[in-house]
Design a protein around this motif. Structure first.
Motif, PDB file in Angstrom:
ATOM      1  N   CYS A 146       0.848  -1.194   0.000  1.00  0.00           N
ATOM      2  CA  CYS A 146       0.000   0.000   0.000  1.00  0.00           C
ATOM      3  C   CYS A 146       0.882   1.240   0.000  1.00  0.00           C
ATOM      4  O   CYS A 146       1.861   1.305   0.744  1.00  0.00           O
ATOM      5  CB  CYS A 146      -0.876   0.044   1.254  1.00  0.00           C
ATOM      6  SG  CYS A 146      -2.070  -1.276   1.311  1.00  0.00           S
ATOM      7  N   PRO A 152      -2.018  -4.279   8.113  1.00  0.00           N
ATOM      8  CA  PRO A 152      -1.006  -3.384   7.568  1.00  0.00           C
ATOM      9  C   PRO A 152       0.301  -3.460   8.359  1.00  0.00           C
ATOM     10  O   PRO A 152       0.282  -3.471   9.590  1.00  0.00           O
ATOM     11  CB  PRO A 152      -1.652  -1.995   7.708  1.00  0.00           C
ATOM     12  CG  PRO A 152      -2.774  -2.134   8.656  1.00  0.00           C
ATOM     13  CD  PRO A 152      -3.086  -3.584   8.837  1.00  0.00           C
ATOM     14  N   VAL A 176       3.008  -1.114   4.298  1.00  0.00           N
ATOM     15  CA  VAL A 176       2.433   0.205   4.016  1.00  0.00           C
ATOM     16  C   VAL A 176       3.555   1.242   3.965  1.00  0.00           C
ATOM     17  O   VAL A 176       4.387   1.319   4.873  1.00  0.00           O
ATOM     18  CB  VAL A 176       1.409   0.599   5.111  1.00  0.00           C
ATOM     19  CG1 VAL A 176       0.892   2.011   4.880  1.00  0.00           C
ATOM     20  CG2 VAL A 176       0.253  -0.383   5.120  1.00  0.00           C
TER      21      VAL A 176
END
Ligand SMILES: Nc1nc2c(ncn2[C@@H]2O[C@H](COP(=O)(O)OP(=O)(O)OP(=O)(O)O)[C@@H](O)[C@H]2O)c(=O)[nH]1
Length: 758
Positions: free
Chosen positions: A169, A196, A306
């Motif tokens: 991400c 995440p 992330v």
């Protein structure tokens, strides 16, 4: 002062465009030459096939443009708002500032070859995203850090889940005034139901965003604007010390410990290290051990790394590229069952077709095993035909460079394949396909080949949802009809979500598409690319029909053509089906005794007749969904042709459907509106007038998100209305949810409208 600013902007934009024009003519070719000049063969472990996916406007194209710039493949940064990015090269993309078709680019980053596909974010082009995801090994999901997970993010995330694609991400737009790292991470956790792994922490947020800290290495990266050029190439990277910023130091320390715990929970090998050798001091765990463990959990799709940055402000893209090479899989790290059957023979998937005026269809291919050479014949399993490929090209957005071969794991364009279309499996030869089938059969324990067995030899294609909008399209004169038909067949090959049919009553050509924007773009392309000025009829909704009761009907056909007598009697029963997913494919069964007597070809003709009559329902000619059919009895003269048999069954079906009572179903859409508090009530009042049903109103930073369902028929021209109601501040997405029954008043009003009575 304002005037000076405007003038300055104009000047900058002019020089950018000028640069870009020069770049297109010379510089780009120079760079492509450089790729070609280099050793073009990369070890499999150094190849990354990745896609960039997100909600509309999250910054995919801007991020891609920066990647190309930092990797040295372009020397001037393009800008979506100035319409001069490399990957948005279609005129419509540049004019509208949106991505419509996915663009493939190949570039190198630190000894890695990256084949990257920038995909569209608009919901009307979801099919384009899916067919690209099919050939990717990994993806970067881009988020607007001020909005977190948005409606279309969920859709593309689900598509990536379906194809089991490991992801990273990237929280983009960290420079925006409402950007929030914590909010975006929380929304990923809640809405995407994933874990995440925070590999970076931002330094500053919104206006103060200036860099980030790598949680794994504890290094800080601060971008230093130079006076003349702030292109993000100038940054300082050094270990973060407690003395630099005690608070940030503590935050990073905590984030690293959390990351270690998370990874240890998901990876046994790493857990052993944490509990053994480094149990006394987690700080001593070497960065490379942690990185390897993060890679394993990412590849296993147990968690998602992330990262953050601001592509527009040129911050965070180089670390993102490092993460792509470090955490996303190489082609040989993905497992494909079918590869074992092809051994080292060629096995490739055609995943996209482009029409080039001079060279004909250009087919994008991903090679899974074996290799591909120009001037060679290949076998298309789906079309059961052998085709000759003349040239192989490496794609660089709208430009290409010729290459001498294509090795496994790579993506390229082929010239010369005339039959192949999106989703077709291409192999070395018919003999190779037969040998693969034999091996597959042997692996399945020598069972007789079932059709599902054969399907496993084919690489999975892409499911194309049914279109929800349609309209007639007319050429300027009858003489141009042939040109229009050709243009439409080329466009259909490029875009499987575009359907074209003939209206049986009026003989007009009908375009069916995924949304208003989709049809608008097709209309525009016919004009610009094929030089045909066409007229579109009013946009109409693709309704469906279903039945309300069970009913039976019989039909007799007795016709003598020449000296042949065709005689059929058919008796069918239709029943409404409930509970299952809406489908226009009828479930067909046979009463006891009927099926035993039917040869296979006769059964095929019967089922054709049933299926064909469901394509156009008896009331308004829309597809019929959710019905079960039983063939109660069937008698036929041995001379009867299959066409006559199908025609009789079809007529019998129409009778039965009419008797069963037809109910019209309309497309019901999921609507998500992001609107400021000030304009919320205006948007809600308008929605109430559109038969909208509000399910939830969520908060997203300072904005409100209205989640609702609304009939598509009420949404014509909605973007213009919403823009004026909210002074252009609101955005919305619309996606098909289901089909719902019209009440009797609505149904009779629709019937009258369709008959031209009102
Ligand atoms: N403030 C800010 N704006 C950005 C950033 N990245 C992109 N934008 C802007 O966001 C808008 C959309 O950017 P694109 O790169 O076209 O986004 P996209 O995801 O490719 O859009 P579609 O392909 O149409 O879905 C443009 O106006 C960009 O200038 C960023 O990091 N910060």
């Amino acid at each position: 002062m304002e005037l000076v600013k405007q003038l300055w902007k104009l000047l900058v934009s002019y020089f950018r465009k000028k640069d870009f024009a020069e770049l297109n003519q010379g510089q780009l070719h120079g760079n492509l030459g450089a790729i070609f000049g280099k050793n073009n063969v990369f070890a499999l472990c150094r190849i990354r096939n990745i896609g960039i996916m997100a909600h509309i406007d999250a910054g995919k194209t801007t991020t891609t443009e920066r990647m190309l710039y930092y990797s040295g493949y372009i020397r001037t940064l393009g800008d979506v708002d100035d319409g001069d990015t490399v990957t948005d090269f279609m005129v419509q993309e540049r004019e509208r500032g949106i991505t419509i078709q996915s663009a493939a680019v190949t570039f190198d980053w630190k000894d890695y070859r990256i084949n990257l596909i920038d995909t569209p974010g608009h919901v009307d082009f979801t099919v384009e995203v899916e067919r690209c995801l099919r050939v990717l090994d990994g993806a970067v999901a881009v988020f607007d850090a001020s909005a977190g997970v948005e409606a279309q993010t969920l859709t593309v995330w689900r598509q990536a889940d379906k194809h089991q694609i490991p992801r990273i991400c990237f929280l983009n737009k960290m420079d925006k005034s409402r950007a929030s790292f914590t909010y975006a991470v929380e929304s990923i956790k809640q809405k995407l139901k994933t874990k995440p792994l925070l590999l970076q922490l931002p330094i500053g947020e919104a206006k103060t965003f200036r860099g980030l800290v790598d949680v794994v290495t504890k290094e800080q990266i601060i971008w230093k604007p130079t006076s003349d050029l702030d292109d993000g190439k100038n940054f300082e990277q050094k270990l973060l010390l407690e003395a630099d910023d005690p608070n940030l130091f503590q935050e990073v320390q905590d984030a690293r410990n959390t990351l270690i715990e998370q990874v240890a929970d998901l990876d046994d090998e790493f857990a052993e290290l944490v509990l053994g050798e480094y149990s006394e001091n987690l700080d001593l765990i070497p960065a490379d051990k942690l990185q390897s463990a993060i890679r394993r959990v990412t590849l296993a799709q147990k968690a998602v790394p992330v990262l953050c940055g601001s592509a527009l402000k040129n911050k965070g893209v180089q670390p993102l590229l490092d993460a792509v090479t470090m955490y996303l899989p190489a082609p040989n790290e993905r497992s494909y069952e079918f590869l074992q059957w092809y051994k080292d023979d060629l096995c490739a998937l055609a995943f996209k077709v482009l029409h080039d005026k001079c060279r004909g269809p250009l087919v994008f291919i991903r090679v899974y095993s074996g290799s591909l050479k120009p001037q060679s014949a290949v076998y298309n399993i789906n079309k059961s035909c052998t085709e000759r490929m003349s040239r192989l090209l490496l794609p660089f957005a709208d430009q290409q460079i010729e290459i001498p071969s294509l090795m496994p794991g790579n993506i390229a364009l082929t010239v010369g394949l005339k039959q192949s279309a999106t989703g077709d499996t291409i192999v070395l030869s018919k003999a190779s396909a037969v040998a693969a089938a034999r091996r597959a059969r042997r692996d399945a324990g020598g069972e007789k080949r079932s059709s599902s067995n054969i399907e496993s030899l084919l690489l999975a294609g892409v499911e194309i949802p049914d279109p929800v909008f349609f309209c007639t399209i007319e050429p300027p004169s009858m003489a141009k009809q042939q040109d229009l038909d050709n243009a439409l067949s080329c466009l259909q090959r490029e875009d499987p979500s575009l359907k074209v049919k003939l209206d049986p009553d009026t003989g007009q050509t009908v375009l069916c598409g995924m949304g208003e924007l989709h049809i608008e773009i097709i209309h525009d392309r016919i004009k610009r690319e094929y030089g045909i000025e066409t007229y579109l009829g009013p946009l109409q909704i693709a309704y469906r029909e279903t039945i309300v009761n069970a009913a039976q009907a019989t039909d007799v056909l007795d016709k003598t053509v020449g000296d042949k007598r065709h005689f059929v009697t058919a008796e069918l029963e239709v029943r409404p089906r409930s509970g299952e997913r809406a489908t226009t494919k009828p479930a067909i069964e046979y009463a006891v005794g009927v099926i035993e007597e039917l040869p296979k070809e006769v059964q095929g003709a019967v089922e054709n007749g049933i299926t064909n009559s469901c394509i156009q329902g008896p009331l308004l000619g829309f597809p019929v969904q959710d019905i079960d059919v039983t063939v109660q009895s069937l008698t036929l003269h041995p001379n009867t042709s299959h066409t006559m048999l199908s025609a009789c069954v079809s007529r019998c079906m129409q009778k039965a459907l009419k008797k069963a009572g037809i109910q019209i179903l309309e497309p019901l859409m999921n609507l998500e509106i992001t609107v400021s508090e000030d304009h919320l009530s205006a948007a809600l009042a308008d929605l109430a007038q559109r038969r909208g049903n509000v399910q939830e109103i969520q908060s997203r930073q300072d904005n409100r998100v209205v989640v609702a369902t609304v009939p598509l028929a009420e949404m014509m021209g909605y973007s213009t209305v919403l823009r004026s109601l909210t002074s252009g501040s609101a955005t919305f997405t619309l996606e098909l949810a289901s089909y719902q029954a019209l009440n009797s008043q609505e149904q009779s009003a629709l019937l009258q409208r369709r008959m031209g009575l009102v």
